[in-house]
Enzyme design. Structure first.
Site, short mmCIF file in Angstrom:
data_model
loop_
_atom_site.label_atom_id
_atom_site.label_comp_id
_atom_site.label_asym_id
_atom_site.label_seq_id
_atom_site.Cartn_x
_atom_site.Cartn_y
_atom_site.Cartn_z
CE1 TYR A 1 -17.28 -26.49 12.23
CE2 TYR A 1 -17.67 -25.26 10.20
CZ TYR A 1 -17.53 -26.46 10.87
OH TYR A 1 -17.64 -27.64 10.17
CG ASP B 1 -11.60 -19.83 8.83
OD1 ASP B 1 -11.92 -19.61 7.65
OD2 ASP B 1 -12.08 -20.75 9.52
CE LYS C 1 -19.34 -21.49 4.56
NZ LYS C 1 -18.52 -21.62 5.75
C1 LIG Z 1 -17.81 -22.83 6.41
C2 LIG Z 1 -16.58 -22.53 7.17
C3 LIG Z 1 -15.50 -23.41 7.23
C4 LIG Z 1 -15.57 -24.80 6.66
O1 LIG Z 1 -15.72 -24.84 5.30
P1 LIG Z 1 -16.31 -26.17 4.62
O2 LIG Z 1 -16.24 -25.87 3.16
O3 LIG Z 1 -17.68 -26.36 5.16
O4 LIG Z 1 -15.40 -27.29 5.02
C5 LIG Z 1 -14.34 -23.01 7.86
N1 LIG Z 1 -14.25 -21.79 8.42
C6 LIG Z 1 -15.26 -20.91 8.38
C7 LIG Z 1 -15.09 -19.57 8.99
C8 LIG Z 1 -16.47 -21.26 7.78
O5 LIG Z 1 -17.48 -20.39 7.81
#
Ligand SMILES: *Cc1c(COP(=O)(O)O)cnc(C)c1O
Length: 429
Positions: free
Chosen positions: A144, A239, A267
């Site tokens: 994701y 990511d 985060k």
């Molecule tokens: C949480 C998350 C996102 C998205 O971040 P948001 O602040 O919710 O937009 C993207 N990539 C990864 C791996 C994530 O865990």
């Protein structure tokens, strides 16, 4: 357990907020029951609207790595708000956090701040397309990367939880440009590059996957990613929105001793406030406006209050021992839970890195999204509900990772293991 107030609030919220929640996974659709409404948190505990106190394994999905209501962060926010809330103009604080982030992530020679993980990955994709002049994106099923149009193809997290393979609202013309293949599958990776290699602008990957449960890549998989993207002159985007400052100070790239072209963070980097960051090689980052033609902007980007919170947290994370301790305590928990599962003949496997872990109701540790979908999701649901009764708050989906903090003491963890023993003994297979 009393949940009357949460139930009332959820019923009322559904009249005014789409689905009653501001992010889908919070709705408990995968585990049943109504979501808990919280009002206070401290250290490793959450307090809800009905007066219940829970041990927390979500940590706001990562940022509460030093526990809730961290003194340093609260002080920094107070100090900043007494001076200013926002300018929409540059500040010294942004320079300070940029240098701090780079000290953890040497691959990020230049950075840009945004307001969420989604914005960070979205900007990486645009930049990769602008830099390479190519159009296709290669991603992995179950990873994701936020709710970016191009990246919502076979995505994990909330989409996996709700069983949505591909979101409506994304034109086929766009989703055709995204190629999605299984995680940890080198053959599929080679095949994808053979077929689309000349068109692939970037490969985007969670270098340790946290949105289909917690799944580690094989060494060979990571090596192949670097070899193939070099051969085909594509960019590699890590990511690390979830893994950054979580599995190790410098994220998965520190653990694997590699340097991706671009990295997305979120985060933890905001200390609990909405912050995203992306960055990478100077040559690539120079393509961004105002230096270059790839446009990306944000009214509140680098917001002083958010930056003060992030800075206060990152400074405290300079102590590498934190990660050894998180790893030790996480393992203590999982070994205990695994033993309890075994005693009750419940299939169970797990994986841990630093302050992040995942467990699955299957004996063979999953290697990709299909494996997770084939684990016993009904058992997860019953375990989740049982633990909630025991006042242990786990992520409300089998497709999410768990998070612990430095405030999770050995004593607290052993108590949680006892709760798991109790729940397992009541689950009939
Ligand atoms: C949480 C998350 C996102 C998205 O971040 P948001 O602040 O919710 O937009 C993207 N990539 C990864 C791996 C994530 O865990």
């Amino acid at each position: 357990m009393k949940t009357k107030n949460s139930q009332n609030l959820f019923n009322k919220s559904q009249l005014h907020i789409a689905g009653g929640v501001n992010s889908p996974v919070r709705a408990f659709k995968n585990v049943g029951g109504t979501p808990i409404f919280f009002k206070k948190s401290r250290d490793c505990y959450l307090y809800d609207e009905d007066g219940n106190k829970y041990l927390d394994f979500v940590g706001s999905w990562g940022p509460m790595i030093l526990g809730h209501s961290n003194e340093g962060i609260i002080k920094a926010i107070r100090k900043q708000t007494s001076k200013a809330i926002s300018f929409g103009a540059p500040t010294k604080n942004e320079l300070e956090i940029a240098k701090l982030i780079k000290s953890f992530f040497p691959s990020m020679e230049k950075i840009r701040m945004v307001n969420s993980g989604t914005e960070a990955t979205m900007s990486c994709i645009r930049l990769a397309r602008g830099f390479t002049g190519k159009t296709k994106i290669l991603k992995f099923s179950g990873c994701y990367h936020g709710h970016v149009d191009s990246l919502l193809v076979k995505a994990g997290s909330g989409l996996a939880t709700l069983g949505i393979p591909d979101s409506p609202g994304i034109p086929e013309e766009l989703s055709k440009l995204t190629v999605s293949i299984p995680y940890n599958d080198i053959t599929a990776l080679e095949r994808a590059f053979n077929k689309h290699g000349n068109d692939i602008a970037a490969v985007i990957v969670e270098p340790i996957a946290g949105n289909m449960g917690f799944i580690e890549p094989s060494k060979e998989f990571i090596k192949s990613l670097f070899n193939l993207k070099d051969q085909h002159e594509s960019l590699l985007i890590f990511d690390e929105v979830m893994t950054g400052f979580r599995v190790a100070q410098g994220g998965a790239q520190e653990l694997f001793k590699v340097k991706p072209d671009l990295t997305a963070l979120g985060k933890i980097v905001g200390g609990g406030l909405p912050v995203g960051v992306y960055g990478g090689k100077t040559e690539i980052m120079s393509m961004i406006a105002p230096d270059g033609p790839v446009y990306q902007a944000g009214t509140l980007s680098g917001n002083p209050v958010a930056v003060s919170a992030g800075t206060a947290l990152l400074k405290q994370l300079k102590d590498a021992n934190i990660y050894l301790e998180l790893d030790r305590v996480s393992k203590l928990f999982l070994k205990g839970v695994a033993a309890a599962a075994k005693k009750n003949l419940i299939p169970f496997s797990y994986s841990v890195r630093g302050g992040m872990f995942g467990f699955f109701f299957t004996n063979d540790l999953p290697q990709n999204f299909e494996d997770v979908k084939n684990s016993n999701l009904e058992l997860f649901k019953r375990f989740f509900q049982g633990m909630l009764e025991e006042k242990v708050y786990l992520p409300p989906s089998a497709f999410e990772s768990c998070f612990i903090s430095t405030k999770h003491s050995e004593e607290v963890i052993l108590k949680a293991v006892k709760s798991a023993e109790k729940v397992f003994s009541k689950i009939k297979l």
